[in-house]
Design an enzyme around this catalytic site. Structure first.
Site, PDB file in Angstrom:
ATOM      1  N   GLY A 166       0.903  -1.009  -0.185  1.00 53.26           N
ATOM      2  CA  GLY A 166       0.055  -0.322  -0.070  1.00 53.26           C
ATOM      3  C   GLY A 166       0.769   1.142   0.350  1.00 53.26           C
ATOM      4  CB  SER A 167       0.216   4.509   0.873  1.00 55.70           C
ATOM      5  OG  SER A 167      -0.479   4.681   2.118  1.00 55.70           O
ATOM      6  CB  SER A 168       5.562   5.672   1.510  1.00 59.61           C
ATOM      7  OG  SER A 168       5.475   5.620   0.568  1.00 59.61           O
ATOM      8  CB  VAL A 169       1.213   8.380   4.660  1.00 63.09           C
ATOM      9  CG1 VAL A 169       0.269   8.565   5.326  1.00 63.09           C
ATOM     10  CG2 VAL A 169       1.607   9.330   3.917  1.00 63.09           C
ATOM     11  N   GLY A 214       1.705   2.614   5.261  1.00 63.12           N
ATOM     12  CA  GLY A 214       2.954   1.256   6.099  1.00 63.12           C
ATOM     13  C   GLY A 214       3.858   1.951   6.699  1.00 63.12           C
ATOM     14  CD  GLU A 234       4.726  -4.580  -3.392  1.00 60.27           C
ATOM     15  OE1 GLU A 234       4.271  -3.986  -4.595  1.00 60.27           O
ATOM     16  OE2 GLU A 234       3.642  -6.116  -3.143  1.00 60.27           O
ATOM     17  CB  CYS A 239       4.404  -0.226  -6.690  1.00 61.17           C
ATOM     18  SG  CYS A 239       3.657  -1.954  -6.492  1.00 61.17           S
TER      19      CYS A 239
END
EC number: 1.2.1.3
Length: 488
Positions: free
Chosen positions: A240-243, A245, A262, A296
């Site tokens: 998913g998103s870095s935020v 994550g 990821e 991604c």
């Protein structure tokens, strides 16, 4: 209404026509279908109409799934590895038998064209077949008449796998299912927008594996923290998103859970001076705009050598003008909508920012969409390197085009990103060896792509850590055990 007017119009997220009695899916816990008291609509992003009802799992359902997974693990870990591989191969057969049904459902809930949905299912099948054929490495350190020492691999235990909305089926099966899994199918932002296909797969595979080996949950924003914070979970695999994550990582740290992240990327493609060909143009285009740019590892920054910049840009625009954008279930459509209202609004905000500062936008494509989350293919011509559409991951059909002069310069610019997923290079392979491995990314492609299930992939820097797919991805779900035996 012109195609341009249709492309620029923002759909009202509140104006949704309710269909008559859309079908309700169920959770899979302990090998059984489980209904819930609450449901959320699953919307078709091409029409913004419901195609089904997503069950909202409660904290009690999480406890039931955790208990079922724990009970299954005690038995499943004793099953010989080869037998577990056979059962994983059987999952591939189930997907193949229901490919048409699942592909149509995937197009309706995710938006991608039907051919791409079939491709995603084919990818999931390939991942099952690949993971079901990989040998677990065993290293013998010492073997004699009196002594044996070796290192073996064993499954970790209960795993929470969190699957995103852009490729919900293939990514679910990247995470090796031969390990016992408490499988959660819900994005921490809005699980209902992508749960239908995997909930249906959960229904199909209930009898294929021992009860509790795979449990399928879906729900709202509460579900993620309930799962990732559970003390009995040995590992979390999040895509998913870095935020989000970072939130998952903080949750995992409380119990020192094993973790694979990821996350997002701001991947760059580099087109060298010797790459002004129609084949490279087509390859570069689809590296950026497959699944409407919602990948991604999609190209999100395109660096073109200054000697061919205008010519390559014009070829790219000409190619894009012939791409048909619309409902993925309709014949001839090659690009679908954005998957949800939130993502649509994000990409629109980046486009609006370019307009407000007077930047040059080039909008392309043949719009055949209706009330869905459709946007035209949009290029930004020579923005500043610090512009939001260059620095941020758009995750949509928006691509900034930039010039460069030499390899060292462009590698430095590629590496300036906070993320580290992928660098792709549209150059002749024989002339690209110099500098090819310099980008600070986990993957580098040269006039090709990641086209085999045996390859592992993952991120670095803000794109995460750990590996998915292939042997490296398999080992993420195991722990090492060193055995030393003194023989009498």
């Amino acid at each position: 209404m012109s195609s341009r007017e249709s492309a620029s119009r923002r759909p009202d997220p509140l104006r949704v026509t309710i269909m008559q009695s859309p079908s309700a899916f169920s959770l899979t816990i302990g090998g059984h279908g489980v209904a819930t008291s609450d449901y959320l609509p699953v919307l078709n992003p091409a029409t913004r109409q419901p195609i089904g009802q997503c069950p909202v799992a409660s904290e009690e359902h999480v406890e039931q799934a955790r208990a079922a997974a724990g009970d299954a693990f005690a038995v499943w870990r004793q099953v010989p590895y080869g037998k577990r591989c056979e059962q994983l191969q059987a999952l591939a057969g189930i997907l193949e038998a229901h490919l048409d049904e699942l592909a149509q459902l995937l197009t309706h809930e995710q938006g991608k064209p039907l051919a791409d949905a079939r491709g995603e299912l084919a990818g999931a099948i390939a991942f099952c077949q690949c993971a079901g054929s990989l040998p677990l490495p065993e290293v013998v350190h010492e073997q004699s008449a009196t002594r044996l020492s070796k290192t073996v691999r064993e499954p970790l235990g209960v795993v929470v796998a969190i699957v995103p909305w852009n490729y919900p089926v293939s990514i679910a099966f990247v995470k090796p299912d031969r390990r016992v899994g408490c499988r959660k199918h819900a994005d921490s932002q809005a699980g209902a927008d992508h749960a239908a296909d995997y909930l249906r797969i959960g229904e199909l595979i209930r009898d294929a594996l021992p009860a509790g080996v795979i449990n399928v949950l879906a729900g709202n924003d509460d579900l993620g923290p309930w799962l990732t914070g559970h003390a009995d979970v040995a590992k979390i695999s999040f895509t998913g998103s870095s935020v989000t994550g970072r939130h998952v990582a903080r949750s995992a740290a409380a119990d020192l859970k094993r973790l694979t992240l990821e996350l997002g990327g701001n991947d760059a493609a580099v087109v060298m001076a010797d790459s002004l060909s129609d084949a490279v143009v087509e390859r570069v285009f689809w590296s950026a705009f497959t699944n409407a740019g919602q990948i991604c590892m999609a190209t999100k920054r395109l660096y073109i050598h200054e000697s061919i910049y205008e010519a390559f840009r014009d070829k790219l625009v000409a190619y894009a003008q012939n791409v048909v954008i619309g409902d993925g279930s309709q014949p001839g459509v090659t690009m679908g909508p954005l998957q949800n209202a939130k993502q649509f609004a994000k990409v629109m905000s980046l486009i609006d920012a370019v307009r407000q500062r007077g930047g040059r936008l080039i909008e392309c494509g043949q719009m055949r969409g209706g009330d869905g989350y459709f946007l035209p293919i949009t290029f930004v011509d020579l923005p500043d390197e610090s512009a939001p559409e260059v620095v941020e991951e758009a995750f949509g059909p928006l691509l900034p085009l930039l010039k460069f002069r030499d390899v060292d310069e462009v590698i430095e610019r590629v590496n300036a990103a906070r993320t580290g997923w992928l660098a792709a290079s549209g150059v002749v392979i024989g002339r690209s060896a110099h500098g090819l491995q310099q980008p600070s990314t986990r993957s580098v492609w040269s006039t090709t792509g990641c086209d085999h299930a045996v390859y592992s992939f993952g991120g670095m820097k803000a794109s995460g850590y750990g590996a998915e797919s292939g042997l490296e991805g398999l080992l993420e779900f195991t722990t090492q055990k060193t055995v030393i035996i003194q023989q009498q």
